[in-house]
Write a protein that holds these residues in place. Structure first.
Motif, PDB file in Angstrom:
ATOM      1  N   PHE A  95       2.656   1.463  -3.524  1.00  0.00           N
ATOM      2  CA  PHE A  95       1.702   1.773  -4.597  1.00  0.00           C
ATOM      3  C   PHE A  95       1.171   3.191  -4.377  1.00  0.00           C
ATOM      4  O   PHE A  95       1.067   3.983  -5.325  1.00  0.00           O
ATOM      5  CB  PHE A  95       0.555   0.748  -4.611  1.00  0.00           C
ATOM      6  CG  PHE A  95      -0.393   0.930  -5.759  1.00  0.00           C
ATOM      7  CD1 PHE A  95       0.033   0.762  -7.060  1.00  0.00           C
ATOM      8  CD2 PHE A  95      -1.733   1.269  -5.534  1.00  0.00           C
ATOM      9  CE1 PHE A  95      -0.850   0.935  -8.131  1.00  0.00           C
ATOM     10  CE2 PHE A  95      -2.611   1.435  -6.588  1.00  0.00           C
ATOM     11  CZ  PHE A  95      -2.169   1.271  -7.884  1.00  0.00           C
ATOM     12  N   GLY A  96       0.861   3.493  -3.123  1.00  0.00           N
ATOM     13  CA  GLY A  96       0.343   4.819  -2.788  1.00  0.00           C
ATOM     14  C   GLY A  96       1.317   5.942  -3.131  1.00  0.00           C
ATOM     15  O   GLY A  96       0.901   7.047  -3.474  1.00  0.00           O
ATOM     16  N   HIS A 149     -10.268  -6.961  -3.184  1.00  0.00           N
ATOM     17  CA  HIS A 149     -10.816  -6.513  -1.891  1.00  0.00           C
ATOM     18  C   HIS A 149     -12.334  -6.670  -1.857  1.00  0.00           C
ATOM     19  O   HIS A 149     -12.896  -7.105  -0.845  1.00  0.00           O
ATOM     20  CB  HIS A 149     -10.437  -5.049  -1.628  1.00  0.00           C
ATOM     21  CG  HIS A 149      -8.969  -4.863  -1.410  1.00  0.00           C
ATOM     22  ND1 HIS A 149      -8.333  -3.648  -1.499  1.00  0.00           N
ATOM     23  CD2 HIS A 149      -8.008  -5.765  -1.106  1.00  0.00           C
ATOM     24  CE1 HIS A 149      -7.042  -3.808  -1.249  1.00  0.00           C
ATOM     25  NE2 HIS A 149      -6.814  -5.079  -1.026  1.00  0.00           N
ATOM     26  N   CYS A 193      -6.516  -4.451  -7.371  1.00  0.00           N
ATOM     27  CA  CYS A 193      -6.529  -4.412  -5.891  1.00  0.00           C
ATOM     28  C   CYS A 193      -7.970  -4.364  -5.410  1.00  0.00           C
ATOM     29  O   CYS A 193      -8.389  -5.144  -4.540  1.00  0.00           O
ATOM     30  CB  CYS A 193      -5.825  -3.164  -5.350  1.00  0.00           C
ATOM     31  SG  CYS A 193      -4.071  -3.049  -5.702  1.00  0.00           S
ATOM     32  N   LYS A 194      -8.726  -3.434  -6.008  1.00  0.00           N
ATOM     33  CA  LYS A 194     -10.095  -3.206  -5.550  1.00  0.00           C
ATOM     34  C   LYS A 194     -10.970  -4.439  -5.801  1.00  0.00           C
ATOM     35  O   LYS A 194     -11.766  -4.823  -4.940  1.00  0.00           O
ATOM     36  CB  LYS A 194     -10.680  -1.981  -6.266  1.00  0.00           C
ATOM     37  CG  LYS A 194     -12.064  -1.615  -5.762  1.00  0.00           C
ATOM     38  CD  LYS A 194     -12.598  -0.357  -6.408  1.00  0.00           C
ATOM     39  CE  LYS A 194     -13.931   0.069  -5.790  1.00  0.00           C
ATOM     40  NZ  LYS A 194     -14.949  -0.984  -5.728  1.00  0.00           N
ATOM     41  N   LYS A 211       0.834  -1.205   0.000  1.00  0.00           N
ATOM     42  CA  LYS A 211       0.000   0.000   0.000  1.00  0.00           C
ATOM     43  C   LYS A 211       0.872   1.261   0.000  1.00  0.00           C
ATOM     44  O   LYS A 211       0.612   2.214  -0.739  1.00  0.00           O
ATOM     45  CB  LYS A 211      -0.900  -0.021   1.238  1.00  0.00           C
ATOM     46  CG  LYS A 211      -1.757   1.196   1.448  1.00  0.00           C
ATOM     47  CD  LYS A 211      -2.534   1.070   2.754  1.00  0.00           C
ATOM     48  CE  LYS A 211      -3.249   2.372   3.074  1.00  0.00           C
ATOM     49  NZ  LYS A 211      -4.529   2.163   3.733  1.00  0.00           N
ATOM     50  N   GLY A 235      -4.624  -0.690  -9.655  1.00  0.00           N
ATOM     51  CA  GLY A 235      -5.576  -0.262  -8.619  1.00  0.00           C
ATOM     52  C   GLY A 235      -6.910  -0.984  -8.751  1.00  0.00           C
ATOM     53  O   GLY A 235      -7.508  -1.388  -7.748  1.00  0.00           O
TER      54      GLY A 235
HETATM   55  C1  ASC Z   1      -4.163   1.659  -2.779  1.00  0.00           C
HETATM   56  C2  ASC Z   1      -4.508   0.839  -1.711  1.00  0.00           C
HETATM   57  C3  ASC Z   1      -5.392  -0.064  -2.135  1.00  0.00           C
HETATM   58  C4  ASC Z   1      -5.643   0.135  -3.567  1.00  0.00           C
HETATM   59  C5  ASC Z   1      -7.091   0.272  -3.878  1.00  0.00           C
HETATM   60  C6  ASC Z   1      -7.275   0.630  -5.326  1.00  0.00           C
HETATM   61  O1  ASC Z   1      -3.357   2.570  -2.766  1.00  0.00           O
HETATM   62  O2  ASC Z   1      -4.050   0.894  -0.489  1.00  0.00           O
HETATM   63  O3  ASC Z   1      -5.941  -0.992  -1.419  1.00  0.00           O
HETATM   64  O4  ASC Z   1      -4.888   1.294  -3.891  1.00  0.00           O
HETATM   65  O5  ASC Z   1      -7.649   1.278  -3.086  1.00  0.00           O
HETATM   66  O6  ASC Z   1      -8.614   0.779  -5.607  1.00  0.00           O
END
Ligand code: ASC
Length: 150
Positions: free
Chosen positions: A48-49, A145, A141-142, A45, A138
């Motif tokens: 990527f962030g 999740h 990732c989403k 995170k 991203g």
């Molecule tokens: C981020 C982060 C995630 C992903 C997600 C992308 O930076 O911590 O879990 O991107 O939010 O949609």
């Protein structure tokens, strides 16, 4: 001949137990596995962030900075998956991770595959490609999740 067949059979039967044992050694307690994978995700995170202000144009594009973050992301992204072994339910992990192993594997693969163009863009120093790859990573990732994280 007979002896080696017996040895092969013994190994075939014992191999899954050895594998389970390696897993148990890597993570003494389920909570150790949960802490390990959550730690890996925190690092992912952060790195990527770190790309977000770059792709949003909030800070100047710096190829070396981008590549350093992407390389760490790439390496650490290999880590969390083996910490979702049997008996490690917990944390924010939904039970679907263990009930739909194929779906979870597919979501991992989608994410890991998305890092290939991200890494290529970072190495090439191409901001437009980086932006497109960042959006795809991203999204993966989403998607994972949404299906597998509480
Ligand atoms: C981020 C982060 C995630 C992903 C997600 C992308 O930076 O911590 O879990 O991107 O939010 O949609």
């Amino acid at each position: 001949m007979k002896k080696s067949l017996l040895a092969s059979l013994t190994f075939a039967l014992a191999a899954p137990l050895l594998a389970a044992n390696v897993h148990a050694q890597a993570f003494g307690k389920a909570q150790d596995a949960i802490d390990y994978r959550e730690g890996a995700f925190q690092i992912m995170k952060a790195h990527f962030g770190a790309l977000q202000p770059v792709v949003k144009g909030q800070i100047p594009y710096d190829q070396a900075m981008v590549l350093a973050n992407v390389e760490i992301l790439d390496q650490v992204s290999k880590l969390p998956w083996k910490a979702f072994g049997p008996g490690t339910e917990g944390g924010d992990a939904l039970d679907d991770i263990w009930l739909d192993e194929e779906g979870f594997k597919a979501a991992q693969k989608k994410y890991l595959d998305s890092l290939v163009p991200l890494t290529a863009a970072a190495k090439e120093g191409n901001l437009d490609k980086l932006k497109a790859a960042f959006v795809d990573t991203g999204a993966s990732c989403k998607a994972c999740h949404d299906s597998f994280r509480d």
